[in-house]
Design a protein around this motif. Structure first.
Motif, mmCIF file in Angstrom:
data_model
loop_
_atom_site.group_PDB
_atom_site.id
_atom_site.type_symbol
_atom_site.label_atom_id
_atom_site.label_comp_id
_atom_site.label_asym_id
_atom_site.label_seq_id
_atom_site.Cartn_x
_atom_site.Cartn_y
_atom_site.Cartn_z
ATOM 1 N N ASP A 128 0.822 -1.210 0.000
ATOM 2 C CA ASP A 128 0.000 0.000 0.000
ATOM 3 C C ASP A 128 0.859 1.264 0.000
ATOM 4 N N ILE A 129 2.008 1.216 0.663
ATOM 5 C CA ILE A 129 2.912 2.358 0.679
ATOM 6 C C ILE A 129 3.505 2.577 -0.709
ATOM 7 N N LYS A 130 3.876 1.506 -1.380
ATOM 8 C CA LYS A 130 4.407 1.609 -2.743
ATOM 9 C C LYS A 130 3.366 2.196 -3.702
ATOM 10 N N LEU A 131 2.129 1.744 -3.588
ATOM 11 C CA LEU A 131 1.071 2.252 -4.460
ATOM 12 C C LEU A 131 0.827 3.729 -4.232
ATOM 13 N N ARG A 132 0.801 4.128 -2.966
ATOM 14 C CA ARG A 132 0.568 5.542 -2.651
ATOM 15 C C ARG A 132 1.713 6.401 -3.175
ATOM 16 N N ALA A 133 2.961 5.938 -3.034
ATOM 17 C CA ALA A 133 4.111 6.687 -3.532
ATOM 18 C C ALA A 133 4.065 6.801 -5.057
ATOM 19 N N GLU A 134 3.740 5.692 -5.720
ATOM 20 C CA GLU A 134 3.617 5.738 -7.179
ATOM 21 C C GLU A 134 2.525 6.707 -7.604
ATOM 22 N N ALA A 135 1.420 6.719 -6.860
ATOM 23 C CA ALA A 135 0.315 7.625 -7.176
ATOM 24 C C ALA A 135 0.745 9.078 -7.046
ATOM 25 N N GLU A 136 1.522 9.398 -6.003
ATOM 26 C CA GLU A 136 1.989 10.775 -5.831
ATOM 27 C C GLU A 136 2.837 11.206 -7.025
ATOM 28 N N VAL A 137 3.776 10.366 -7.408
ATOM 29 C CA VAL A 137 4.699 10.764 -8.469
ATOM 30 C C VAL A 137 4.010 10.782 -9.823
ATOM 31 N N ARG A 138 3.049 9.912 -10.029
ATOM 32 C CA ARG A 138 2.296 9.977 -11.289
ATOM 33 C C ARG A 138 1.409 11.216 -11.334
#
Length: 531
Positions: A128-138
């Motif tokens: 979930d942390i990886k997904l949230r980080a990817e979402a921020e950068v996208r």
């Protein structure tokens, strides 16, 4: 514009993001690739470097962009906005004061480096942390691509991953807008609806949906705009703040509820403040008075009852700054205005002065919006500012919604959204329109006033294809007080452009591909209108 700052932004991270955090990054002299992805704390530090994209210079870049339009005038004649607007300099493939090609692709590479890194080395992080980080950068990648697209007619190069050494050609507008939309859809699906108070300012689902609405407005995908706003409204988190003036006097440290803020950037004086007031306040405040609102804007502020203002109306011209709508007093400093315990005086030779040449107003007005009027800087000097910057607020969303609905033939829905903004501004009588053309006149006026100095005006005129008339063959004017009997004033019209007419070429509706890109990329061909 410089910061007042004593911290390293990229090393320490933003105060607004990390304050109250109980997780510590790994401390070492040298960070290897694995260390950056070894903990949530280190991940947060990596993410922090993207947040300057949403507001690190307070409103400086936004007022500077509005100076290329008709609502603000830089007071020094040699400023780039004046040289460009008056035809002393021109946009070319080699020189563009509003271009952002290199800036954009540097940031896109940074985004793609992060996305590649988390894909390759992020296995030790929770899913979930990886997904949230990817979402921020996208989200940030979508924002940068949007800023490129709105300048270059959405004919840009898409980089969905790190360059492999091969050259790429320009993508079509359809492909570009699809790419922006897809990134924002991913962000909206994987960002949280809310964040804890200790992480205020971090990206949320609402920020992604709001940026999608803004981007799709430029893409003219009206149904996608309304779908994004429907989803945003479905969160039940956003509304207008009751007071327009106080909205722009918020400080994060006050911890006030503000449902209008969809995405903001906060400051904390003295360690992380800004110098905006110092450069733009009147000389009577000991400011540098670099920019002034124009009469072209000021005359558009209506009377409190919703009627228009006109200098041809002798009663209104006698007392031109009485009985105006509240946003006027929240946004404009005028001759006779009470300010910092004194009275603004823009008579020629007065403490706030009037002149053509810099150092004082060239229009008879100063900005009020964004300034902190609580400190008598004329006596105490300037301290680093700490008002909140709004990357996006709900009033803009309502105006986007109104425009998209009108374009889809839903005038009643468009008027409802527009009138909600006007009610907050103090108007009691709803506006009506019998056609889309009539409504768009109302909408354009409302965006000019509600969003004044927030960096929208130049781009609005350009995307409406009105810049070639609204910014061409005109002059910027002001009004300067002349002393009359019994302590009163008359106001003479002045030409702030010093006898010159403004120039906007039709081909400016799409900026040219920079020469450096043409030289290094054989697959990119210059736009026809710039050959």
């Amino acid at each position: 514009m410089k910061f007042f700052t004593k911290i390293n932004l990229f090393t320490v991270g933003f105060l607004m993001v990390l304050s109250g955090c109980n997780i510590d990054p790994e401390l070492t002299d040298v960070y290897g690739e694995q260390v950056a992805w070894s903990s949530e704390a280190n991940l947060e530090l990596s993410l922090n470097k993207f947040y300057p994209l949403i507001g690190q210079t307070y409103y400086t870049s936004h007022v500077n962009q509005d100076a290329f339009a008709d609502i603000l005038k830089k007071n020094t004649p040699s400023e780039s906005s004046n040289l460009f607007a008056l035809g002393s300099s021109f946009i070319t493939p080699g020189e563009n004061p509003l271009g952002n090609w290199d800036w954009g692709y540097n940031w896109i590479r940074t985004c793609n480096e992060f996305l590649d890194g988390i894909k390759t080395n992020g296995d030790r992080l929770p899913a979930d942390i990886k997904l949230r980080a990817e979402a921020e950068v996208r989200f940030f990648r979508a924002y940068v691509n949007f800023e490129l697209a709105k300048r270059y007619g959405a004919s840009i190069i898409i980089y969905d991953k790190l360059p492999d050494g091969s050259q790429r050609s320009l993508s079509t507008p359809e492909e570009v807008w699809n790419f922006v939309s897809t990134d924002l859809d991913f962000a909206a699906a994987n960002l949280p609806a809310t964040v804890p108070a200790t992480k205020a300012g971090k990206l949320t689902k609402g920020a992604a949906l709001g940026l999608k609405a803004r981007a799709m407005l430029y893409a003219k995908r009206w149904n996608v705009v309304t779908e994004a706003i429907t989803a945003l409204d479905g969160l039940g988190l956003y509304d207008l703040y009751p007071d327009y003036e106080k909205l722009f006097q918020m400080k994060r440290a006050q911890h006030l509820e503000n449902k209008e803020s969809i995405l903001e950037f906060a400051y904390s004086s003295p360690n992380f403040g800004y110098s905006f007031d110092y450069f733009f306040c009147p000389p009577g405040d000991k400011g540098y008075a670099q920019i002034s609102p124009t009469e072209n804007l000021v005359s558009q502020y209506q009377m409190a009852d919703g009627s228009g203002f006109s200098w041809a109306d002798t009663a209104k011209a006698k007392k031109p700054y009485e009985g105006r709508e509240p946003r006027f007093y929240a946004s404009i400093l005028y001759n006779g205005a009470s300010w910092k315990g004194r009275t603004i005086s823009t008579v020629e030779g007065g403490v706030d002065g009037y002149a053509i040449g810099g150092g004082t107003t060239s229009t008879g007005y100063y900005m009020r919006k964004f300034f902190d009027g609580s400190v008598k800087t004329q006596d105490l000097g300037f301290q680093p500012g700490e008002f909140t910057f709004y990357f996006m607020r709900y009033a803009e969303i309502l105006l986007i919604k109104a425009e998209a609905m009108a374009e889809q033939g839903n005038l009643s829905g468009a008027l409802e959204a527009l009138n909600k903004v006007r009610k907050r501004a103090g108007f009691k009588q709803d506006l009506t329109a019998g056609s889309k053309e009539d409504f768009m006149k109302l909408l354009r006026h409302e965006r000019m006033i509600e969003l004044a100095f927030e960096g929208h005006r130049y781009w609005d005129l350009r995307r409406w294809d009105l810049a070639r008339t609204a910014l061409n063959g005109i002059m910027i004017t002001g009004r300067v007080p002349v002393a009359a009997p019994a302590g009163t004033f008359t106001y003479k019209e002045v030409d702030a452009d010093n006898g010159r007419k403004r120039i906007y070429l039709p081909r400016y509706n799409r900026f040219p591909i920079p020469s450096v890109e043409l030289q290094r990329n054989a697959l990119v061909e210059q736009f026809d209108e710039w050959k």
